[in-house]
Design a protein around this motif. Structure first.
Motif, PDB file in Angstrom:
ATOM      1  N   ILE A 327       0.847  -1.219  -0.128  1.00  6.06           N
ATOM      2  CA  ILE A 327      -0.132  -0.062  -0.017  1.00  6.06           C
ATOM      3  C   ILE A 327       0.863   1.317   0.027  1.00  6.06           C
ATOM      4  O   ILE A 327       1.698   1.356   0.744  1.00  6.06           O
ATOM      5  N   GLY A 328       0.538   2.224  -0.835  1.00  4.36           N
ATOM      6  CA  GLY A 328       1.256   3.372  -0.908  1.00  4.36           C
ATOM      7  C   GLY A 328       2.473   3.265  -1.747  1.00  4.36           C
ATOM      8  O   GLY A 328       3.303   4.497  -1.998  1.00  4.36           O
ATOM      9  N   ARG A 329       2.767   2.112  -2.475  1.00  2.00           N
ATOM     10  CA  ARG A 329       3.956   1.903  -3.172  1.00  2.00           C
ATOM     11  C   ARG A 329       3.490   1.848  -4.695  1.00  2.00           C
ATOM     12  O   ARG A 329       2.416   1.227  -5.024  1.00  2.00           O
ATOM     13  N   LEU A 330       4.530   1.816  -5.529  1.00  2.00           N
ATOM     14  CA  LEU A 330       4.313   1.745  -7.122  1.00  2.00           C
ATOM     15  C   LEU A 330       4.309   0.319  -7.268  1.00  2.00           C
ATOM     16  O   LEU A 330       5.364  -0.559  -6.869  1.00  2.00           O
ATOM     17  N   VAL A 331       3.290  -0.317  -7.755  1.00  2.00           N
ATOM     18  CA  VAL A 331       3.183  -1.649  -8.170  1.00  2.00           C
ATOM     19  C   VAL A 331       3.031  -1.888  -9.828  1.00  2.00           C
ATOM     20  O   VAL A 331       2.519  -1.083 -10.373  1.00  2.00           O
ATOM     21  N   GLU A 332       3.754  -2.861 -10.479  1.00  2.00           N
ATOM     22  CA  GLU A 332       3.467  -3.381 -11.790  1.00  2.00           C
ATOM     23  C   GLU A 332       2.569  -4.237 -12.060  1.00  2.00           C
ATOM     24  O   GLU A 332       2.870  -5.280 -11.201  1.00  2.00           O
ATOM     25  N   VAL A 333       1.613  -4.160 -12.831  1.00  2.00           N
ATOM     26  CA  VAL A 333       0.429  -4.954 -13.018  1.00  2.00           C
ATOM     27  C   VAL A 333       0.636  -5.673 -14.583  1.00  2.00           C
ATOM     28  O   VAL A 333       0.723  -4.936 -15.367  1.00  2.00           O
ATOM     29  N   VAL A 334       0.611  -6.766 -14.511  1.00  2.00           N
ATOM     30  CA  VAL A 334       0.826  -7.530 -15.885  1.00  2.00           C
ATOM     31  C   VAL A 334      -0.294  -8.814 -15.925  1.00  2.00           C
ATOM     32  O   VAL A 334      -0.385  -9.492 -14.991  1.00  2.00           O
ATOM     33  N   ALA A 335      -1.171  -8.626 -16.859  1.00  2.00           N
ATOM     34  CA  ALA A 335      -2.097  -9.623 -17.240  1.00  2.00           C
ATOM     35  C   ALA A 335      -2.137 -10.263 -18.446  1.00  2.00           C
ATOM     36  O   ALA A 335      -2.140  -9.520 -19.433  1.00  2.00           O
ATOM     37  N   ASP A 336      -2.454 -11.559 -18.661  1.00  2.00           N
ATOM     38  CA  ASP A 336      -2.725 -12.273 -20.226  1.00  2.00           C
ATOM     39  C   ASP A 336      -4.111 -12.731 -20.133  1.00  2.00           C
ATOM     40  O   ASP A 336      -4.836 -12.861 -19.183  1.00  2.00           O
ATOM     41  N   VAL A 342       1.025  -9.205 -10.143  1.00  2.00           N
ATOM     42  CA  VAL A 342       1.570  -7.925  -9.741  1.00  2.00           C
ATOM     43  C   VAL A 342       2.913  -7.850  -8.792  1.00  2.00           C
ATOM     44  O   VAL A 342       3.017  -8.780  -8.197  1.00  2.00           O
ATOM     45  N   THR A 343       3.643  -7.163  -9.167  1.00  2.00           N
ATOM     46  CA  THR A 343       5.022  -6.880  -8.719  1.00  2.00           C
ATOM     47  C   THR A 343       5.372  -5.738  -7.931  1.00  2.00           C
ATOM     48  O   THR A 343       4.673  -4.638  -8.541  1.00  2.00           O
ATOM     49  N   CYS A 344       5.906  -5.571  -6.851  1.00  2.00           N
ATOM     50  CA  CYS A 344       6.475  -4.216  -6.313  1.00  2.00           C
ATOM     51  C   CYS A 344       7.938  -4.432  -6.014  1.00  2.00           C
ATOM     52  O   CYS A 344       8.251  -5.345  -5.015  1.00  2.00           O
ATOM     53  N   GLY A 345       8.673  -3.570  -6.630  1.00  2.00           N
ATOM     54  CA  GLY A 345      10.209  -3.719  -6.406  1.00  2.00           C
ATOM     55  C   GLY A 345      10.876  -4.801  -6.456  1.00  2.00           C
ATOM     56  O   GLY A 345      11.734  -5.678  -5.990  1.00  2.00           O
ATOM     57  N   GLY A 346      10.146  -5.603  -7.914  1.00  2.00           N
ATOM     58  CA  GLY A 346      10.670  -6.638  -8.296  1.00  2.00           C
ATOM     59  C   GLY A 346      10.237  -8.071  -7.415  1.00  2.00           C
ATOM     60  O   GLY A 346      10.599  -9.114  -7.964  1.00  2.00           O
ATOM     61  N   GLN A 347       9.446  -7.959  -6.414  1.00  2.00           N
ATOM     62  CA  GLN A 347       8.964  -8.893  -5.653  1.00  2.00           C
ATOM     63  C   GLN A 347       7.561  -8.954  -5.950  1.00  2.00           C
ATOM     64  O   GLN A 347       6.709  -8.235  -6.095  1.00  2.00           O
ATOM     65  N   SER A 348       6.996 -10.633  -6.135  1.00  2.00           N
ATOM     66  CA  SER A 348       5.655 -10.701  -6.354  1.00  2.00           C
ATOM     67  C   SER A 348       4.916 -10.248  -5.078  1.00  2.00           C
ATOM     68  O   SER A 348       5.142 -10.945  -4.110  1.00  2.00           O
TER      69      SER A 348
END
Length: 413
Positions: A327-336, A342-348
């Protein structure tokens, strides 16, 4: 004029019986010239009535002159230009006969394809609803690709026609093929592009996809279905040969049945146009295609967002939970079409199967438990009483002395 029966009898008597012309004329009661004409004619006699003319004949030169300059001029305008005062029906009939002589011809092209040259792509919407979970049923699109040279047919159901799902589906089919044709032919699908100002314009996703593959995407002109007739006929073939009599439990079941039918039926049947089976040409076709890139193209749904306090991210109308520690951090969302990650700082911080139903909330029990524990800890911190620490208290006279106040003991100088 003699009848067809007499014409046939004359030719039989002369050719088979070797009877002279004079004897034939005497036997049938006709003139010798009639017999000679019957023997000279290779086709049976037909009655043709001489035309009696038409009231339009007098103005036909004027009609031709107008059509020569303006092939698409409406008949009503032609009647005004030539001052026509008679029946419009006979005028329309004559214009209908003359117009094709002056209109540019648009013949249908019959194209031949070289190995590895192209594949035609389209979306087929089968008239059947498939269960997608959560008690819902949906009519989902099927991505269809047909190789031009081999006629090899591939198809797969995808969650939607949005760009994220469309290009993910294309990449799945190309990986199954093991190579990619040099050209992918599409119509004006919104995720691919559209024609603007008489020129095709690809979307950013389509340009990125074709650039990674190193191939070309060709958009057909609007209103030109013949440009991708192979895949249009394949859609009809799927609807009439694969679909009847089948039922499906979910999209995976649909794709499993479809893949089996394509392998055992569609691609092993004798194709009349190429006079062989698509499977017989596939090796040659694939050998001339472009190799798949070493780095997979960026496909599917991708986004970056700062995780809100409710710790959920949205993909195609569905919400997926994320571990509340992000929460409050930048997350990367990838879906197929199969999974949401979803990853945050390289961690799932989240991994869910892709939900094909609409307007659903998918929650990982571990995420819910972690959020509940964090809420309890915060509540406990907020309700803990302050520590009872002794504080020294000064006499009030000390403050009076400091401020120079007379307390009856004299004024402090």
């Amino acid at each position: 004029m003699i009848k067809v029966e007499d014409w046939a009898e004359i030719r039989r008597l002369h050719r088979a019986e070797q009877i002279p012309i004079k004897a034939i004329a005497r036997r049938l009661g006709i003139s010798k010239n009639t017999v000679k004409r019957a023997l000279a004619a290779d086709e049976p006699p037909t009655y043709r009535r001489a035309g009696g003319g038409s009231i339009v004949d007098a103005v036909e030169p004027q009609i031709r002159a107008l059509l020569a300059e303006f092939p698409e001029m409406p008949t009503t305008v032609i009647s005004e230009r030539i001052g026509w005062q008679r029946s419009m029906t006979v005028l329309k009939d004559r214009v209908r006969q003359l117009r094709p002589l002056y209109r540019p011809v648009d013949p249908a092209s019959r194209t031949t394809y070289q190995p590895g040259e192209l594949a035609q792509c389209d979306l087929w919407f089968p008239p059947v609803k498939v269960p997608v979970g959560a008690g819902q049923q949906a009519g989902l699109p099927v991505l269809v690709m047909v190789m031009g040279y081999s006629r090899w047919l591939m198809a797969r159901m995808i969650p939607s026609r949005a760009g994220g799902d469309l290009f993910a589906g294309m990449w799945m089919l190309l990986r199954m093929l093991g190579a990619t044709p040099k050209t992918l032919v599409w119509d004006n699908e919104s995720a691919i592009g559209q024609w603007r100002g008489g020129r095709p314009q690809l979307t950013t996703e389509a340009s990125t996809f074709r650039g990674t593959l190193g191939v070309q995407i060709v958009q057909c002109r609007p209103g030109d279905p013949e440009a991708k007739g192979l895949v249009e006929r394949a859609n009809g073939y799927l609807e009439t040969s694969f679909l009847p009599g089948r039922s499906f439990t979910d999209p995976d079941d649909f794709n499993t049945q479809l893949e089996g039918w394509l392998g055992h039926r569609a691609n092993t049947r004798h194709h009349r146009r190429i006079e062989c089976r698509p499977a017989d040409r596939l090796v040659t076709d694939r050998a001339a295609m472009v190799a798949l890139p070493p780095v997979a193209p960026v496909v599917g749904w991708r986004s970056s967002t700062r995780l809100a306090r409710d710790h959920y991210v949205r993909i195609a109308s569905n919400d997926y939970s994320v571990h509340p520690s992000a929460i409050g951090r930048l997350v990367e969302v990838v879906a197929d079409v199969q999974q949401v990650r979803v990853t945050c700082g390289g961690q799932s911080v989240a991994a869910h199967p892709r939900c094909w139903a609409a307007h659903q909330t998918i929650t990982d029990p571990a995420h819910a438990q972690a959020a509940a524990a964090m809420r309890r800890a915060r509540l406990q911190l907020a309700t803990t009483p302050a520590a009872d620490t002794p504080v020294q208290q000064r006499p009030l006279s000390d403050y009076d002395t400091a401020l120079g106040i007379d307390t009856g003991q004299g004024v402090v100088a």
